[in-house]
Design an enzyme around this catalytic site. Structure first.
Site, PDB file in Angstrom:
ATOM      1  N   LYS A 190      19.322   3.841   0.633  1.00  0.00           N
ATOM      2  CA  LYS A 190      19.785   4.771   1.747  1.00  0.00           C
ATOM      3  C   LYS A 190      20.890   5.321   1.582  1.00  0.00           C
ATOM      4  O   LYS A 190      22.060   4.331   1.415  1.00  0.00           O
ATOM      5  CB  LYS A 190      19.380   4.393   3.080  1.00  0.00           C
ATOM      6  CG  LYS A 190      19.467   5.452   4.261  1.00  0.00           C
ATOM      7  CD  LYS A 190      18.883   4.870   5.687  1.00  0.00           C
ATOM      8  CE  LYS A 190      19.004   5.900   6.511  1.00  0.00           C
ATOM      9  NZ  LYS A 190      18.443   5.535   7.795  1.00  0.00           N
ATOM     10  N   SER A 200      15.874   9.011  10.227  1.00  0.00           N
ATOM     11  CA  SER A 200      16.887   9.374   9.354  1.00  0.00           C
ATOM     12  C   SER A 200      16.696   8.825   8.105  1.00  0.00           C
ATOM     13  O   SER A 200      17.109   9.107   7.057  1.00  0.00           O
ATOM     14  CB  SER A 200      18.289   8.982   9.724  1.00  0.00           C
ATOM     15  OG  SER A 200      18.209   7.379   9.897  1.00  0.00           O
ATOM     16  N   SER A 224      14.340   5.507  13.257  1.00  0.00           N
ATOM     17  CA  SER A 224      14.568   6.011  11.760  1.00  0.00           C
ATOM     18  C   SER A 224      13.873   5.292  10.607  1.00  0.00           C
ATOM     19  O   SER A 224      13.997   5.899   9.599  1.00  0.00           O
ATOM     20  CB  SER A 224      16.134   5.928  11.527  1.00  0.00           C
ATOM     21  OG  SER A 224      16.755   6.828  12.445  1.00  0.00           O
TER      22      SER A 224
END
Length: 485
Positions: A84, A159, A183
């Site tokens: 990420k 996210s 997220s």
């Protein structure tokens, strides 16, 4: 579909490791197939936004040499992974989804990335995230929008939307995510993969500005529950820089759930508006499957209304502290969502802060009372199906206006406030072919219970094996003409 019939890049990480261990496959070959898949699918979904395949090839070759030399293989030995873009990766661009850091190249790995490398992962790229992880729809001014492999006109969530989309499309064997307001869980539900928010302290994080934060945590994502458990074993465990960290990592394999467990079935998580299409999948596929597994299900609705105000205040203060200086200096470069969070936080008072802490304590106490009667709570992960990727958030649910981008995410962030552990496991598909996840929740430090229940559910309903539309289209036409939103 048996796993043996799934293409190599979408097999479980555990199956890929078995192929590596048997010599059927080398780490270089698996990376080559992942690179081919990246070229095929990523232009459509925009999940992996920075790559360094040259460095990854060197790491894969080193992994093959290590395996050939004979020492016991490391837990993730040879698996291609994209990280990420909120995590620092030494020598690889890390933008945090912000135009202010569009060319930033860290000199050191974050703790999570260091643990991935130590476990043998072959890191080749970064997965997309909204600006500084703000929001459950993945778009930013640096790389644009990540879309859903099951319908590239729809959101992949966020996210950790890039991570979830990459997993679903076979661009990463496992993936890290982070979760403050959902997220990890929201994009897992949207993309038909597994996302696990563990107990606070289970996965330590460094570097951080607040080592005592109890809202946000990193956690594992995978195509299967077993893959998520494997990754959790590699990234969990104590670190002296993390004062809340549990000292020991969790085991890599989920235990077998002892049936019957007492499972509370919540359709609205305390009165939220949930789209009928979501409820239809959960009631039609999730509830009867848990009953067939021998569990005793009871309708319940937890008392979580006070979580709403508490989360908004605690999150707002977090944003004001972390990004207030950016708003003062670079307002025009920041997203509307980030700006709104910071401005809300800057208006709060010390009285608001202490009231939020007391509200959170009352919410936690009520959850403990509920769990004196149940072992696991089952609920929606999200209130809506994956929505149009050209929008920023759902403006209404069942005709009820959503005043801001946080409101529609309450099915995830109400659980954040409780401090309980939660996992999103694939449950089924809507009549329009969109994924729906089931959220399973247990008290802190009971990850083993959740993993066991989720793994049994997955074995009974292996819907993760359903081929995403983006891959089915690519295999039938050998080229994609889908529009990237």
């Amino acid at each position: 579909m048996p796993e043996s019939e799934i293409d190599l890049c979408r097999r479980s990480a555990i199956d890929q490791l078995a192929a590596l261990a048997s010599g059927e496959l080398s780490a270089r070959e698996l990376l080559h197939e992942t690179r081919r898949r990246h070229a095929e699918a990523n232009p459509v979904i925009n999940a992996v936004v920075t790559t360094d395949f040259a460095a990854a090839e060197r790491a894969a070759d080193a992994s093959d040499r290590r395996r050939a030399a004979g020492p016991p293989a490391r837990p993730l030995e040879g698996l291609p992974v994209a990280v990420k873009d909120l995590e620092d990766t030494a020598g690889m661009r890390s933008t945090y989804g912000s135009t202010l850091h569009a060319e930033h190249v860290p000199q050191a790995d974050s703790l999570l990335v260091a643990r991935l490398r130590a476990a043998g992962a072959v890191i080749y790229g970064k997965t997309n995230t909204p600006e500084f992880g703000t929001g459950s729809h993945t778009y930013n001014g640096v790389f644009g929008t990540t879309t859903n492999p099951y319908d590239p006109t729809r959101s992949a969530g966020g996210s950790s939307g890039g991570a979830a989309a990459a997993l679903a499309a076979g661009l990463s064997s496992v993936a890290d995510g982070s979760d403050m307001g959902g997220s990890l869980r929201n994009p897992a539900s949207f993309c038909n993969v597994v996302g696990f928010r563990p107990s606070m302290g289970r996965v330590p994080n460094w570097p951080v500005t607040d080592a005592w934060d109890t809202l946000a945590t990193n956690g594992p994502m995978g195509r299967t529950v077993g893959d998520a458990a494997l990754l959790l074993s590699a990234i969990s465990g104590g670190d002296d820089r993390a004062p809340l960290a549990f000292p020991e990592p969790l085991a890599a394999a989920p235990e077998t759930a002892a049936a019957p467990l007492r499972i509370g079935w919540s359709r609205t998580l305390g009165g939220l508006d949930i789209e009928p299409e979501v409820t239809a999948v959960l009631d039609g596929d999730g509830l009867p499957e848990l009953q067939r597994l021998g569990h005793a299900l009871t309708d319940v609705e937890p008392e979580l209304a006070e979580a709403d105000a508490a989360f908004r205040v605690l999150r707002g203060l977090n944003y004001a502290r972390s990004f207030g200086h950016l708003l003062a200096e670079h307002r025009d470069a920041l997203s509307p969502e980030l700006t709104a969070n910071v401005e809300f936080g800057e208006r709060l008072t010390i009285a608001d802060y202490f009231e939020a802490r007391e509200q959170r304590t009352r919410v936690y106490r009520r959850m403990l009372e509920l769990f004196s009667r149940i072992d696991v709570l089952a609920a929606p992960v999200t209130a809506v199906l994956p929505f149009d990727a050209r929008t920023t958030w759902p403006r209404e649910i069942n005709g009820i206006a959503q005043p801001d981008y946080l409101e529609w995410m309450r099915a995830s962030w109400r659980i954040t406030v409780t401090g309980f552990a939660a996992i999103s496991v694939p449950c089924g598909f809507s009549d329009t072919g969109l994924p729906v996840g089931l959220q399973l929740i247990a008290p802190p430090r009971h990850e083993d219970r959740l993993l066991a229940v989720a793994a049994a559910f997955e074995r009974a309903r292996p819907v993760w094996r359903e081929t995403p539309r983006v891959l089915a289209a690519a295999s039938s036409t050998h080229t994609s003409n889908m529009e990237v939103v």
